[in-house]
Design a protein around this motif. Structure first.
Motif, PDB file in Angstrom:
ATOM      1  N   VAL A   1      -1.113  10.566  -2.519  1.00  0.00           N
ATOM      2  CA  VAL A   1       0.159  10.792  -1.835  1.00  0.00           C
ATOM      3  C   VAL A   1       0.541  12.151  -1.631  1.00  0.00           C
ATOM      4  N   ALA A   2       0.255  13.131  -2.486  1.00  0.00           N
ATOM      5  CA  ALA A   2       0.599  14.420  -2.257  1.00  0.00           C
ATOM      6  C   ALA A   2       0.021  14.951  -1.291  1.00  0.00           C
ATOM      7  N   HIS A   3      -1.654  14.671  -1.130  1.00  0.00           N
ATOM      8  CA  HIS A   3      -2.375  15.022   0.030  1.00  0.00           C
ATOM      9  C   HIS A   3      -1.745  14.591   1.589  1.00  0.00           C
ATOM     10  N   LYS A   4      -1.200  13.435   1.492  1.00  0.00           N
ATOM     11  CA  LYS A   4      -0.558  12.858   2.876  1.00  0.00           C
ATOM     12  C   LYS A   4       0.771  13.472   2.817  1.00  0.00           C
ATOM     13  N   LEU A   5       1.335  13.793   2.117  1.00  0.00           N
ATOM     14  CA  LEU A   5       2.859  14.450   2.201  1.00  0.00           C
ATOM     15  C   LEU A   5       2.828  15.769   2.868  1.00  0.00           C
ATOM     16  N   ILE A   6       1.520  16.629   2.293  1.00  0.00           N
ATOM     17  CA  ILE A   6       1.391  17.719   2.875  1.00  0.00           C
ATOM     18  C   ILE A   6       0.829  17.636   4.194  1.00  0.00           C
ATOM     19  N   ASP A   7      -0.060  16.654   4.440  1.00  0.00           N
ATOM     20  CA  ASP A   7      -0.635  16.585   5.970  1.00  0.00           C
ATOM     21  C   ASP A   7       0.503  16.294   7.108  1.00  0.00           C
ATOM     22  N   GLY A   8       1.567  15.519   6.443  1.00  0.00           N
ATOM     23  CA  GLY A   8       2.753  15.302   7.249  1.00  0.00           C
ATOM     24  C   GLY A   8       3.600  16.467   7.771  1.00  0.00           C
ATOM     25  N   ALA A   9       3.582  17.251   6.469  1.00  0.00           N
ATOM     26  CA  ALA A   9       4.333  18.558   6.733  1.00  0.00           C
ATOM     27  C   ALA A   9       3.648  19.474   7.700  1.00  0.00           C
ATOM     28  N   ILE A  10       2.303  19.558   7.615  1.00  0.00           N
ATOM     29  CA  ILE A  10       1.470  20.481   8.663  1.00  0.00           C
ATOM     30  C   ILE A  10       1.483  20.210   9.907  1.00  0.00           C
ATOM     31  N   VAL A  11       1.591  18.770  10.386  1.00  0.00           N
ATOM     32  CA  VAL A  11       1.437  18.155  11.814  1.00  0.00           C
ATOM     33  C   VAL A  11       3.038  18.387  12.295  1.00  0.00           C
ATOM     34  N   ALA A  12       4.213  18.157  11.475  1.00  0.00           N
ATOM     35  CA  ALA A  12       5.384  18.398  11.847  1.00  0.00           C
ATOM     36  C   ALA A  12       5.669  19.847  12.346  1.00  0.00           C
ATOM     37  N   ALA A  13       5.012  20.843  11.396  1.00  0.00           N
ATOM     38  CA  ALA A  13       5.115  22.086  11.760  1.00  0.00           C
ATOM     39  C   ALA A  13       4.472  22.586  13.091  1.00  0.00           C
ATOM     40  N   ALA A  14       3.393  22.007  13.195  1.00  0.00           N
ATOM     41  CA  ALA A  14       2.631  22.091  14.463  1.00  0.00           C
ATOM     42  C   ALA A  14       3.463  21.715  15.913  1.00  0.00           C
TER      43      ALA A  14
ATOM     44  N   MET B   1       6.573  21.764  15.999  1.00  0.00           N
ATOM     45  CA  MET B   1       7.640  22.481  16.053  1.00  0.00           C
ATOM     46  C   MET B   1       7.296  23.595  17.059  1.00  0.00           C
ATOM     47  N   VAL B   2       6.118  23.949  17.185  1.00  0.00           N
ATOM     48  CA  VAL B   2       5.762  25.153  18.009  1.00  0.00           C
ATOM     49  C   VAL B   2       5.517  24.503  19.495  1.00  0.00           C
ATOM     50  N   SER B   3       4.639  23.592  19.540  1.00  0.00           N
ATOM     51  CA  SER B   3       4.468  23.083  21.000  1.00  0.00           C
ATOM     52  C   SER B   3       3.876  21.410  20.714  1.00  0.00           C
ATOM     53  N   ILE B   4       4.114  20.613  21.852  1.00  0.00           N
ATOM     54  CA  ILE B   4       3.410  19.429  21.842  1.00  0.00           C
ATOM     55  C   ILE B   4       2.072  19.605  21.615  1.00  0.00           C
ATOM     56  N   GLN B   5       1.398  20.566  22.598  1.00  0.00           N
ATOM     57  CA  GLN B   5      -0.126  20.785  22.594  1.00  0.00           C
ATOM     58  C   GLN B   5      -0.637  21.302  21.196  1.00  0.00           C
ATOM     59  N   THR B   6      -0.073  22.137  20.279  1.00  0.00           N
ATOM     60  CA  THR B   6      -0.431  22.433  19.026  1.00  0.00           C
ATOM     61  C   THR B   6      -0.313  21.313  18.290  1.00  0.00           C
ATOM     62  N   GLY B   7       0.931  20.312  18.291  1.00  0.00           N
ATOM     63  CA  GLY B   7       0.754  19.111  17.615  1.00  0.00           C
ATOM     64  C   GLY B   7      -0.226  18.380  17.826  1.00  0.00           C
ATOM     65  N   VAL B   8      -0.735  17.976  19.026  1.00  0.00           N
ATOM     66  CA  VAL B   8      -1.711  17.248  19.447  1.00  0.00           C
ATOM     67  C   VAL B   8      -3.153  17.542  18.755  1.00  0.00           C
ATOM     68  N   VAL B   9      -3.251  19.065  18.742  1.00  0.00           N
ATOM     69  CA  VAL B   9      -4.454  19.501  18.472  1.00  0.00           C
ATOM     70  C   VAL B   9      -4.591  19.438  16.879  1.00  0.00           C
ATOM     71  N   THR B  10      -3.336  19.535  16.013  1.00  0.00           N
ATOM     72  CA  THR B  10      -3.364  19.570  14.703  1.00  0.00           C
ATOM     73  C   THR B  10      -3.458  18.150  14.186  1.00  0.00           C
ATOM     74  N   THR B  11      -2.936  17.115  15.080  1.00  0.00           N
ATOM     75  CA  THR B  11      -3.114  15.744  14.598  1.00  0.00           C
ATOM     76  C   THR B  11      -4.356  15.347  14.650  1.00  0.00           C
ATOM     77  N   LEU B  12      -5.266  15.716  15.835  1.00  0.00           N
ATOM     78  CA  LEU B  12      -6.552  15.313  15.768  1.00  0.00           C
ATOM     79  C   LEU B  12      -7.218  15.875  14.688  1.00  0.00           C
ATOM     80  N   ALA B  13      -7.103  17.091  14.290  1.00  0.00           N
ATOM     81  CA  ALA B  13      -8.093  17.736  13.253  1.00  0.00           C
ATOM     82  C   ALA B  13      -7.911  16.892  11.993  1.00  0.00           C
ATOM     83  N   VAL B  14      -6.377  16.611  11.685  1.00  0.00           N
ATOM     84  CA  VAL B  14      -6.247  15.869  10.399  1.00  0.00           C
ATOM     85  C   VAL B  14      -6.620  14.449  10.343  1.00  0.00           C
ATOM     86  N   MET B  15      -6.514  13.750  11.682  1.00  0.00           N
ATOM     87  CA  MET B  15      -6.975  12.590  11.806  1.00  0.00           C
ATOM     88  C   MET B  15      -8.326  12.292  11.429  1.00  0.00           C
TER      89      MET B  15
END
Length: 272
Positions: free
Chosen positions: A135-148, A150-164
């Motif tokens: 649960v803690a792991h997933k919470l932090i993953d969600g925070a990481i993706v959201a922060a990405a 906030m920078v740009s859609i492209q950065t968010g997509v890249v981060t989502t792919l790596a996390v997934m």
């Protein structure tokens, strides 16, 4: 689609990856281990490529050429070291052992089909610890993706792919640990999915706080890079090296998947 909506949808997609455990354990131990280690190798390449080609360069653009980016990357590495120590994200039963325990196959040459349950038949304590850590792991993953995002859609997509890519083998391992710990496959599947929804909480917190704190995403980017470097170097690469009986052909396959993960991140950089 705006960034907050894209972030929440991406985190939900990552949460659905937790269902991979139930779907893949039916493949059998031999096939599943081959699949898991290829996914792990691909995740290593994606995380290293995401950190080195996307997150760290973007951090220098946002924070300048001073030492701030390097210090925050190191802070990310150390923070995830502390979190892993105190939250027990990876129990002593790793992915191969969890698969063996959940499918009743042999471990170190000794056949066993029993589950690790407590003296009264309740699930073993380590299964609950693993679930809380997940649960803690997933919470932090969600925070990481959201922060990405906030920078740009492209950065968010890249981060989502790596996390997934990291979460698919992680989901398989967590599911296997829960079943091995005494939970029924159905309960393990439900708990694994509910734990994955913790990412939505982490994403919502960052999106809410980020709207109030100027420049939060700029600081979280290098911390995310540090997290990726730590996970790839401390958790995933040792997992690829942990069994010395692997033939050279399997090592070549893992290297090819790592290079493919890096190539995917390089291609997304060109697409930007």
């Amino acid at each position: 689609m705006n960034a907050p909506a894209a972030a929440l949808l991406s985190v939900l997609a990552i949460s659905l990856a937790s269902l991979a455990g139930a779907l893949t354990l039916s493949l059998g131990r031999a096939r599943l281990e081959r699949l898991v280690f290829l996914l792990v190798a691909f995740a290593v390449g994606a995380m290293l490529g995401g950190a080195m080609l996307h997150l760290i360069p973007e951090s220098y653009q946002a924070l300048g050429d001073g030492p701030e980016t390097g210090l925050l990357v190191l802070a990310g590495v150390l923070a995830f070291f502390v979190l892993e120590k105190f939250l027990h994200w990876h129990h002593q039963h790793g992915v191969p052992e969890a698969i063996e325990g959940a499918t009743g196959h042999s471990h170190q040459g000794h056949a066993h089909a029993h589950l690790a349950v407590g003296p009264s038949g309740e699930p073993a304590p380590f299964a609950l610890v693993n679930l809380v850590g997940s649960v803690a792991h997933k919470l932090i993953d969600g925070a990481i993706v959201a922060a990405a995002y906030m920078v740009s859609i492209q950065t968010g997509v890249v981060t989502t792919l790596a996390v997934m890519l990291h979460e698919i083998p992680q989901g398989i391992g967590t599911f296997g640990v829960l079943v091995y710990g005494g939970y029924s496959p159905r309960r393990a599947l439900v708990y694994n999915f509910l734990a994955g929804l913790g990412g939505l909480v982490g994403a919502a917190l960052v999106l809410t706080v980020g709207a109030e704190v100027d420049g939060l995403s700029d600081w979280l980017l290098p911390i995310t890079a540090g997290a990726f470097l730590y996970i790839a170097g401390s958790d995933l690469i040792p997992e690829l090296n942990r069994r010395h009986s692997y033939p050279a052909t399997k090592a070549v396959g893992q290297l090819a998947m790592m290079l493919l993960g890096i190539a995917v991140m390089a291609l997304t950089l060109l697409a930007e």
